[in-house]
Enzyme design. Structure first.
Site, PDB file in Angstrom:
ATOM      1  N   HIS A 102       0.853  -1.193   0.000  1.00 12.56           N
ATOM      2  CA  HIS A 102       0.000   0.000   0.000  1.00 12.56           C
ATOM      3  C   HIS A 102       0.889   1.243   0.000  1.00 12.56           C
ATOM      4  CE1 HIS A 102      -3.470  -2.538   1.691  1.00 12.56           C
ATOM      5  NE2 HIS A 102      -3.621  -2.358   0.395  1.00 12.56           N
ATOM      6  N   GLU A 121       1.660   3.872   3.027  1.00 13.63           N
ATOM      7  CA  GLU A 121       2.113   3.372   4.323  1.00 13.63           C
ATOM      8  C   GLU A 121       3.644   3.365   4.352  1.00 13.63           C
ATOM      9  OE1 GLU A 121      -0.052  -0.365   4.398  1.00 13.63           O
ATOM     10  OE2 GLU A 121      -1.960   0.694   4.199  1.00 13.63           O
ATOM     11  N   HIS A 173       2.348  -3.428   7.050  1.00 17.36           N
ATOM     12  CA  HIS A 173       1.438  -2.337   6.674  1.00 17.36           C
ATOM     13  C   HIS A 173       1.452  -1.308   7.796  1.00 17.36           C
ATOM     14  CE1 HIS A 173      -1.036  -4.415   3.462  1.00 17.36           C
ATOM     15  NE2 HIS A 173      -0.281  -5.407   3.904  1.00 17.36           N
ATOM     16  N   GLU A 223       0.326  -4.389  11.266  1.00 16.08           N
ATOM     17  CA  GLU A 223      -0.048  -2.995  11.064  1.00 16.08           C
ATOM     18  C   GLU A 223       0.826  -2.233  12.049  1.00 16.08           C
ATOM     19  OE1 GLU A 223      -2.082  -1.688   8.874  1.00 16.08           O
ATOM     20  OE2 GLU A 223      -3.242  -3.413   8.188  1.00 16.08           O
TER      21      GLU A 223
HETATM   22 ZN   LIG Z   1      -1.987  -1.563   4.130  1.00 13.94          ZN
END
Ligand SMILES: [Zn+2]
Length: 452
Positions: free
Chosen positions: A179, A182, A302, A378
């Site tokens: 992504h 990020e 992420h 995350e």
């Molecule tokens: Zn992500």
């Protein structure tokens, strides 16, 4: 005459520069909403129909925060509507552009390893050049592999490390930057590469032992086009740069297109026409498949929220070795928190972020190749800065996450073993067997009753 030409050139040049200016988010406010009933959830789900909203955390379950930005001219109307609907709302950042402006991006100076660090963010070209120089420094232990090309033709790079004296028990693949916005994800993966290649000379015995255990593959920026676009055009860009652009982490072949995705091209979670429609996802899949036989760990990074997410993202149930993963996650969490008291939550996507998704890379790896240890991180933070994580937090994030890696990657079984077939498959097979036995018994019973 000379003056006229000079002025004209400056004018055209400045127009050119201006027309390529990055999208500015001045006075865009970051809000956090807390849905406590179904009506609230409905309000958040319909928000993008009414306003120009960018979700940083989309609406999921009740009592799970929803983070989003609203453009300045929509804010008065939005606040009025939120008030009318009794929405619990807090302002996290009044002006997100000010936070983005603090995210310093530095350049790497070739062959000057010191100029690459974890106090700033770096562009894709700089990360790539740093890796090339690292390869020159450690030619016997580190190799760069081009695994494919992105939609815009950028190289997708894998870093292979086998340290001299390595036991090569099994393979670890580390994924970053799927992504675009990020930024902490590629930053951490480069830190892990650096720590791994320098492990033999380090005083850190724990990491040295882990580094000498595996064959390593790192994919620091699997979405290079999106990453660059988030630097030059739109800081909040998430997807790749294909036409239409696709969320690469919704494009894998696990429950593809079923939940937590959109089929609208303009959506941030557009999953593509079919699984592996995107060159980036396809390149990753081919690369992973070639190494799947000995693959023991697949770890993806992420941001943000401080979660450790265990497959499968599309299910509410706990499958395969979930209980073991949860236990490991708790140990990793404990280790991470020891340094700066950073707290993580462990569970499935549904248990942690509060929403389900499909077509996720790690889920595909676990399902397809029965890889025992698959975990998605995350990273920082828990919402205070979100994607605008200040540069002074890069190094602490990397350090604490590396602590976690030591616990995660210390072998806990003597020999590497793949997962067995999926639970439901066993259920299904045993059901067929038991049904067959019942049918045979019934037939015997019928024959006995009929002929005696
Ligand atoms: Zn992500």
């Amino acid at each position: 005459m000379f003056k006229f030409w000079t002025v004209s050139v400056i004018f055209v040049f400045s127009y050119f520069i201006k027309s390529h200016e990055c999208m500015k988010y001045s006075n865009y406010t970051l809000y956090r909403g807390m849905p406590v009933n179904e009506k609230h959830l409905e309000f958040f789900r319909n928000l993008s129909d009414m306003y120009d909203v960018n979700f940083w955390t989309p609406p999921g379950n009740l009592n799970k925060p929803v983070d989003f930005t609203i453009k300045p001219e929509d804010q008065a109307g939005f606040l009025k509507k939120a008030d009318e609907n009794g929405i619990y709302l807090s302002t996290i950042m009044r002006d997100i552009q000010r936070a983005f402006d603090k995210q310093t991006v530095r350049s790497y100076i070739r062959r000057n390893m010191e100029s690459f660090n974890w106090q700033s963010y770096f562009r894709f070209k700089d990360i790539h050049n740093w890796l090339i120089d690292l390869q020159k420094m450690y030619p016997k232990e580190l190799q760069l592999i081009e695994i494919g090309k992105s939609a815009e033709g950028r190289k997708m790079i894998a870093v292979k490390i086998i340290l001299i004296g390595s036991k090569r028990r099994s393979t670890v693949i580390v994924e970053g930057g799927i992504h675009a916005r990020e930024w902490i994800s590629p930053a951490f993966v480069t830190f892990m590469i650096y720590k791994t290649i320098t492990a033999p000379k380090s005083n850190d015995k724990e990491w040295k032992a882990v580094a000498l255990t595996y064959e390593w593959y790192f994919l620091p920026v699997v979405n290079p086009d999106g990453y660059e676009y988030s630097h030059t055009e739109d800081r909040l860009w998430r997807k790749n740069r294909n036409d239409p652009s696709v969320d690469i982490n919704r494009n894998f072949d696990t429950a593809f297109g079923t939940i937590g995705v959109s089929f609208q091209h303009q959506s941030d979670t557009y999953c593509g026409k079919h699984a592996f429609s995107e060159p980036e996802a396809m390149a990753m899949a081919n690369f992973i498949k070639q190494r799947s036989k000995s693959l023991e760990y697949y770890i993806s990074f992420h941001s943000y929220g401080q979660y450790m997410i265990i497959p499968y993202a599309h299910l509410t149930t706990h499958e395969d070795n979930y209980d073991e993963m949860k236990e490991i996650g708790k140990q990793v969490e404990k280790k991470i928190s020891r340094r700066f008291n950073t707290k993580y939550l462990v569970g499935t996507a549904y248990d942690t972020v509060g929403y389900r998704t499909s077509g996720v890379s790690g889920c595909w790896v676990k399902k397809e190749f029965r890889v025992p240890y698959v975990l998605t991180f995350e990273l920082r933070d828990d919402g205070e800065s979100g994607f605008a994580l200040p540069p002074e937090q890069i190094l602490p994030t990397c350090q604490e996450t590396m602590d976690g890696m030591k616990t995660l990657l210390t072998p806990r079984v003597a020999r590497f073993q793949k997962l067995g077939p999926p639970d439901r498959l066993i259920d299904c097979q045993s059901r067929i067997v038991s049904n067959t036995i019942i049918t045979i018994c019934n037939m015997c019973l019928f024959l006995i009753v009929r002929f005696y």
